[in-house]
Design an enzyme around this catalytic site. Structure first.
Site, PDB file in Angstrom:
ATOM      1  N   PRO A   1     -12.255 -40.795 -12.188  1.00 55.53           N
ATOM      2  CA  PRO A   1     -12.178 -39.393 -12.865  1.00 55.53           C
ATOM      3  C   PRO A   1     -13.284 -38.713 -13.340  1.00 55.53           C
ATOM      4  O   PRO A   1     -13.606 -39.116 -14.661  1.00 55.53           O
ATOM      5  CB  PRO A   1     -11.017 -39.726 -14.001  1.00 55.53           C
ATOM      6  CG  PRO A   1     -11.047 -41.185 -14.370  1.00 55.53           C
ATOM      7  CD  PRO A   1     -11.821 -41.974 -13.349  1.00 55.53           C
TER       8      PRO A   1
ATOM      9  N   ARG B   1     -26.082 -46.260 -18.345  1.00 55.24           N
ATOM     10  CA  ARG B   1     -25.438 -45.953 -17.016  1.00 55.24           C
ATOM     11  C   ARG B   1     -26.311 -46.320 -15.854  1.00 55.24           C
ATOM     12  O   ARG B   1     -27.368 -45.838 -15.908  1.00 55.24           O
ATOM     13  CB  ARG B   1     -24.857 -44.718 -17.065  1.00 55.24           C
ATOM     14  CG  ARG B   1     -23.813 -44.432 -18.071  1.00 55.24           C
ATOM     15  CD  ARG B   1     -22.534 -44.028 -17.814  1.00 55.24           C
ATOM     16  NE  ARG B   1     -21.361 -44.898 -17.557  1.00 55.24           N
ATOM     17  CZ  ARG B   1     -20.814 -45.797 -18.620  1.00 55.24           C
ATOM     18  NH1 ARG B   1     -20.994 -45.346 -19.645  1.00 55.24           N
ATOM     19  NH2 ARG B   1     -19.516 -46.352 -18.279  1.00 55.24           N
TER      20      ARG B   1
ATOM     21  N   ARG C   1      -7.884 -50.556 -17.559  1.00 53.92           N
ATOM     22  CA  ARG C   1      -8.553 -50.805 -18.927  1.00 53.92           C
ATOM     23  C   ARG C   1      -8.325 -50.018 -20.065  1.00 53.92           C
ATOM     24  O   ARG C   1      -8.598 -50.495 -21.089  1.00 53.92           O
ATOM     25  CB  ARG C   1     -10.344 -50.544 -18.416  1.00 53.92           C
ATOM     26  CG  ARG C   1     -10.767 -51.439 -17.615  1.00 53.92           C
ATOM     27  CD  ARG C   1     -11.883 -50.765 -16.809  1.00 53.92           C
ATOM     28  NE  ARG C   1     -13.067 -50.956 -17.801  1.00 53.92           N
ATOM     29  CZ  ARG C   1     -14.335 -50.362 -17.650  1.00 53.92           C
ATOM     30  NH1 ARG C   1     -14.552 -50.012 -16.396  1.00 53.92           N
ATOM     31  NH2 ARG C   1     -15.127 -50.564 -18.497  1.00 53.92           N
TER      32      ARG C   1
ATOM     33  N   HIS D   1       0.125 -52.865 -14.839  1.00 53.39           N
ATOM     34  CA  HIS D   1      -0.831 -51.508 -15.641  1.00 53.39           C
ATOM     35  C   HIS D   1       0.061 -50.320 -15.922  1.00 53.39           C
ATOM     36  O   HIS D   1      -0.757 -49.507 -16.303  1.00 53.39           O
ATOM     37  CB  HIS D   1      -2.183 -51.693 -15.121  1.00 53.39           C
ATOM     38  CG  HIS D   1      -2.907 -52.783 -15.047  1.00 53.39           C
ATOM     39  ND1 HIS D   1      -2.975 -53.691 -16.180  1.00 53.39           N
ATOM     40  CD2 HIS D   1      -3.291 -53.354 -13.957  1.00 53.39           C
ATOM     41  CE1 HIS D   1      -3.804 -54.599 -15.652  1.00 53.39           C
ATOM     42  NE2 HIS D   1      -3.667 -54.828 -14.334  1.00 53.39           N
TER      43      HIS D   1
END
Length: 289
Positions: A2, A279, A125, A106
């Site tokens: 996303p 990152r 997560r 999940h």
DNA sequence: AGGCATGTTACAGG
DNA sequence: ACCTGTAACATGCC
């Protein structure tokens, strides 16, 4: 999944599915998301219909009846699945398909509608969340309030860009990922935008020229629109049969291409990888200055 | 086993 | 107070 384009695709997809369905029941399998789900607020949605969905940055804003608004963020692995009841068999009708057996554990929140169709919030997560507020107050929410302009809006222009970066000492990539500067870009699109703009991600903003600002803005708008058109990017493996999947990842020119040849036809340099703001950062040392 | 992953934010240090 | 970078959150995969 996303960043802005993916969230926009989710929004459009859900808008075609869940509007005006009345919620019959809500189940929480695991309310310990990034923030503990407020059960009172959540169960308060029972009996109401979804009336409108908006996207702001990477947030989904669900407006229901009675001026109730649910703000959702997908974090890294959050997904909404819509399950319909055609052919007596539940199936996903969502652009990102789900291997139900494997991923069911999940499922965090399940909205069951009066016609027995379902909306599921699934998040491996648990970095995502849902929060609730009055419709008129959602833009005052602390997650929404300080967001910078939408990259596809007219507000994100050369003048704003120049003014914002003035006097700052940061790399261009870190500022593109800063949601206060522009809201909705993440690691993948920041990498792609800088590759297209031929700017090294490590360059400090004070060294960015006027014509380069223009390129960054134009390529940002272009790539976001293009990704939305292709259904966003679906990075992880997924099984696909009747659902639609995002295919924009096949057009990535830098992200995830460490060690591969530069995508520019006139260049045979190898894509490098480094770290910026914690990152992974990919770039061509030759094409990006 | 250890490194890595599409995001955000609390915190530390200047 | 402002600015910037780092670590942590939880889980699975290679």
């Amino acid at each position: 999944m996303p960043e802005l384009p993916e969230v926009e695709v989710v929004k459009q997809s859900l808008e075609r599915k869940i509007l005006n369905l009345r919620i019959k029941k809500i189940k929480i399998n695991d309310g310990k998301l990034r923030y503990i789900v407020d059960k009172n607020e959540l169960f308060n949605l029972v009996g109401k219909k979804f009336k409108k969905i908006e996207r702001r940055s990477k947030y989904l804003i669900f407006h229901l009846e009675k001026h109730i608004t649910m703000i959702a963020h997908l974090g890294m692995t959050g997904k909404f699945f819509f399950i319909d009841k055609k052919n007596k068999k539940f199936k996903t009708s969502f652009y990102y398909d789900l291997n139900l057996e494997k991923d069911k554990k999940h499922d965090r929140i399940i909205f069951i509608f009066q016609n027995d169709e379902k909306l599921i919030y699934n998040d491996i997560r648990k970095f995502g969340f849902v929060k609730f507020c009055r419709a008129v107050d959602y833009y005052k929410n602390r997650h929404i309030r300080d967001l910078g302009p939408e990259p596809l809006s007219k507000d994100w222009d050369q003048r704003y860009f120049k003014r914002y970066i003035f006097g700052r000492n940061r790399t261009i990539k870190s500022i593109l990922m800063d949601q206060k500067f522009v809201s909705g870009l993440g690691n993948i699109y920041a990498n792609e935008i800088l590759f297209l703009s031929k700017i090294k991600p490590t360059r400090k903003v004070k060294k960015i020229k006027e014509f380069e600002i223009k390129k960054v803005i134009n390529y940002t708008k272009k790539i976001l629109k293009s990704s939305i058109k292709y259904g966003g990017s679906s990075i992880k493996d997924f099984s696909s049969d009747n659902g639609k999947k995002g295919i924009f990842q096949q057009y990535f020119k830098a992200y995830g291409r460490e060690g591969k040849t530069c995508s520019n036809i006139d260049c045979n340099s190898i894509i490098k990888r480094t770290i910026i703001s914690n990152r992974a950062t990919f770039f061509c040392n030759k094409c990006q200055k």
